[in-house]
Design a protein around this motif. Structure first.
Motif, PDB file in Angstrom:
ATOM      1  N   HIS A 179       0.830  -1.214   0.000  1.00  0.00           N
ATOM      2  CA  HIS A 179       0.000   0.000   0.000  1.00  0.00           C
ATOM      3  C   HIS A 179       0.863   1.262   0.000  1.00  0.00           C
ATOM      4  O   HIS A 179       0.470   2.288  -0.550  1.00  0.00           O
ATOM      5  CB  HIS A 179      -0.948   0.006   1.201  1.00  0.00           C
ATOM      6  CG  HIS A 179      -2.105  -0.937   1.051  1.00  0.00           C
ATOM      7  ND1 HIS A 179      -3.050  -0.809   0.060  1.00  0.00           N
ATOM      8  CD2 HIS A 179      -2.464  -2.041   1.754  1.00  0.00           C
ATOM      9  CE1 HIS A 179      -3.946  -1.780   0.168  1.00  0.00           C
ATOM     10  NE2 HIS A 179      -3.606  -2.557   1.172  1.00  0.00           N
ATOM     11  N   ARG A 180       2.054   1.186   0.616  1.00  0.00           N
ATOM     12  CA  ARG A 180       2.962   2.349   0.595  1.00  0.00           C
ATOM     13  C   ARG A 180       3.354   2.677  -0.855  1.00  0.00           C
ATOM     14  O   ARG A 180       3.472   3.830  -1.226  1.00  0.00           O
ATOM     15  CB  ARG A 180       4.238   2.068   1.396  1.00  0.00           C
ATOM     16  CG  ARG A 180       3.986   1.576   2.801  1.00  0.00           C
ATOM     17  CD  ARG A 180       4.283   2.596   3.888  1.00  0.00           C
ATOM     18  NE  ARG A 180       3.928   2.016   5.175  1.00  0.00           N
ATOM     19  CZ  ARG A 180       4.781   1.385   5.964  1.00  0.00           C
ATOM     20  NH1 ARG A 180       6.042   1.275   5.612  1.00  0.00           N
ATOM     21  NH2 ARG A 180       4.377   0.898   7.116  1.00  0.00           N
ATOM     22  N   LEU A 181       3.575   1.619  -1.659  1.00  0.00           N
ATOM     23  CA  LEU A 181       3.943   1.835  -3.065  1.00  0.00           C
ATOM     24  C   LEU A 181       2.791   2.485  -3.824  1.00  0.00           C
ATOM     25  O   LEU A 181       3.003   3.370  -4.654  1.00  0.00           O
ATOM     26  CB  LEU A 181       4.326   0.501  -3.722  1.00  0.00           C
ATOM     27  CG  LEU A 181       5.577  -0.180  -3.166  1.00  0.00           C
ATOM     28  CD1 LEU A 181       5.789  -1.527  -3.840  1.00  0.00           C
ATOM     29  CD2 LEU A 181       6.820   0.695  -3.339  1.00  0.00           C
ATOM     30  N   VAL A 182       1.572   2.047  -3.517  1.00  0.00           N
ATOM     31  CA  VAL A 182       0.388   2.646  -4.161  1.00  0.00           C
ATOM     32  C   VAL A 182       0.290   4.116  -3.756  1.00  0.00           C
ATOM     33  O   VAL A 182       0.001   4.988  -4.587  1.00  0.00           O
ATOM     34  CB  VAL A 182      -0.892   1.876  -3.774  1.00  0.00           C
ATOM     35  CG1 VAL A 182      -2.130   2.544  -4.369  1.00  0.00           C
ATOM     36  CG2 VAL A 182      -0.799   0.421  -4.244  1.00  0.00           C
ATOM     37  N   GLY A 183       0.597   4.401  -2.489  1.00  0.00           N
ATOM     38  CA  GLY A 183       0.594   5.779  -1.999  1.00  0.00           C
ATOM     39  C   GLY A 183       1.618   6.653  -2.705  1.00  0.00           C
ATOM     40  O   GLY A 183       1.444   7.873  -2.808  1.00  0.00           O
ATOM     41  N   LYS A 184       2.678   6.041  -3.204  1.00  0.00           N
ATOM     42  CA  LYS A 184       3.718   6.777  -3.936  1.00  0.00           C
ATOM     43  C   LYS A 184       3.382   6.904  -5.424  1.00  0.00           C
ATOM     44  O   LYS A 184       4.198   7.374  -6.208  1.00  0.00           O
ATOM     45  CB  LYS A 184       5.070   6.051  -3.812  1.00  0.00           C
ATOM     46  CG  LYS A 184       5.676   6.035  -2.417  1.00  0.00           C
ATOM     47  CD  LYS A 184       6.894   5.096  -2.421  1.00  0.00           C
ATOM     48  CE  LYS A 184       7.348   4.758  -1.012  1.00  0.00           C
ATOM     49  NZ  LYS A 184       8.204   5.803  -0.457  1.00  0.00           N
ATOM     50  N   GLY A 185       2.207   6.403  -5.821  1.00  0.00           N
ATOM     51  CA  GLY A 185       1.784   6.567  -7.210  1.00  0.00           C
ATOM     52  C   GLY A 185       1.867   5.329  -8.076  1.00  0.00           C
ATOM     53  O   GLY A 185       1.667   5.409  -9.290  1.00  0.00           O
ATOM     54  N   ALA A 186       2.172   4.191  -7.484  1.00  0.00           N
ATOM     55  CA  ALA A 186       2.238   2.959  -8.283  1.00  0.00           C
ATOM     56  C   ALA A 186       0.843   2.591  -8.794  1.00  0.00           C
ATOM     57  O   ALA A 186      -0.110   2.528  -8.024  1.00  0.00           O
ATOM     58  CB  ALA A 186       2.806   1.818  -7.445  1.00  0.00           C
ATOM     59  N   GLN A 187       0.748   2.364 -10.102  1.00  0.00           N
ATOM     60  CA  GLN A 187      -0.529   1.973 -10.719  1.00  0.00           C
ATOM     61  C   GLN A 187      -0.713   0.459 -10.709  1.00  0.00           C
ATOM     62  O   GLN A 187      -1.818  -0.049 -10.876  1.00  0.00           O
ATOM     63  CB  GLN A 187      -0.571   2.490 -12.163  1.00  0.00           C
ATOM     64  CG  GLN A 187      -0.468   3.999 -12.264  1.00  0.00           C
ATOM     65  CD  GLN A 187       0.033   4.444 -13.623  1.00  0.00           C
ATOM     66  OE1 GLN A 187       1.078   4.002 -14.106  1.00  0.00           O
ATOM     67  NE2 GLN A 187      -0.713   5.324 -14.269  1.00  0.00           N
ATOM     68  N   VAL A 188       0.396  -0.236 -10.521  1.00  0.00           N
ATOM     69  CA  VAL A 188       0.437  -1.696 -10.485  1.00  0.00           C
ATOM     70  C   VAL A 188       1.524  -2.055  -9.477  1.00  0.00           C
ATOM     71  O   VAL A 188       2.490  -1.303  -9.331  1.00  0.00           O
ATOM     72  CB  VAL A 188       0.816  -2.274 -11.884  1.00  0.00           C
ATOM     73  CG1 VAL A 188       1.125  -3.748 -11.822  1.00  0.00           C
ATOM     74  CG2 VAL A 188      -0.290  -2.021 -12.896  1.00  0.00           C
TER      75      VAL A 188
END
Length: 227
Positions: A179-188
């Motif tokens: 979820h931290r990666l998604v918070g940084k803008g990861a789309q996948v």
């Protein structure tokens, strides 16, 4: 089910770690279109947990991986796969066997590109992350990774998983890191370490999840069935 050519024999360099190799083999079997037992691939597997056991770890594993590849070739393998992201540091040493290698990291990149993603989060160890950054840059994808302190948390979790801790706490921590990666803008998000899918699944994320192990299994089946 008949094939125009007999399927190629797959050689798997495994043991890094052993549970990840068994996960790959299960996904390989699940990805194979088989109406009967004989439709499954012939697979030769070298589970060698000692290959990165020395002081140099994976950095020094090249000769061991090259020997594994040659052994699989001599036993009859026609195509190779490595069930470990970090070991792809030595992909060229494995290709020196003369056999084609179905590249795990390249395969994950192709899967991410198929999702039309431009920013892709990767959960993996430092050496593998460098390989992902390089592969993704060739595919016009930006790799999104954890901060240093989060990466320390990830590595601690990884060792717990390698010791067999696949319980709710491990699942929760891995999901939080994703979820931290998604918070940084990861789309996948890509499972860029073969231990990650042991505790993380698509249902844990609100964005598409690419299990690189599963993507590799599917591509190996396709390559071997081309005959």
């Amino acid at each position: 089910m008949t094939h125009a050519h007999p399927p190629k024999v797959l050689g798997v360099l495994g043991g890094m770690g052993p549970a990840a190799t068994l996960d790959f083999l299960a996904k390989l079997q699940a990805a194979t279109p088989a109406a009967r037992e004989q439709d499954h691939l012939r697979v030769l597997v070298d589970i060698n947990p000692q290959v990165a056991a020395g002081d140099g770890g994976y950095e020094a594993a090249g000769p061991g991986l090259a020997a594994m590849a040659a052994g699989l070739r001599d036993a009859g393998a026609q195509v190779l796969a490595i069930a470990c992201n970090t070991a792809h540091l030595h992909a060229d040493a494995v290709r020196a066997s003369g056999l084609p290698l179905v590249d795990l990291i390249e395969t994950a990149g192709l899967a991410a590109r198929a999702q039309s993603a431009e920013r892709v989060g990767v959960l993996g160890v430092g050496e593998a992350l460098a390989l992902y950054r390089r592969a993704f840059s060739h595919q016009a994808i930006e790799a999104v990774t954890l901060d240093d302190h989060e990466q320390v948390e990830f590595m601690a979790l990884l060792y717990r998983i390698k010791h067999g801790d696949l319980g709710p706490a491990s699942r929760q921590t891995m999901a939080a890191l994703a979820h931290r990666l998604v918070g940084k803008g990861a789309q996948v998000v890509v499972a860029g370490c073969t231990e990650v899918p042991l505790v993380l699944a698509a249902a844990d994320l609100a964005v598409p999840f690419i299990d690189a192990t599963e993507a590799l299994a599917r591509r190996c089946v396709a390559v071997c069935l081309e005959g």
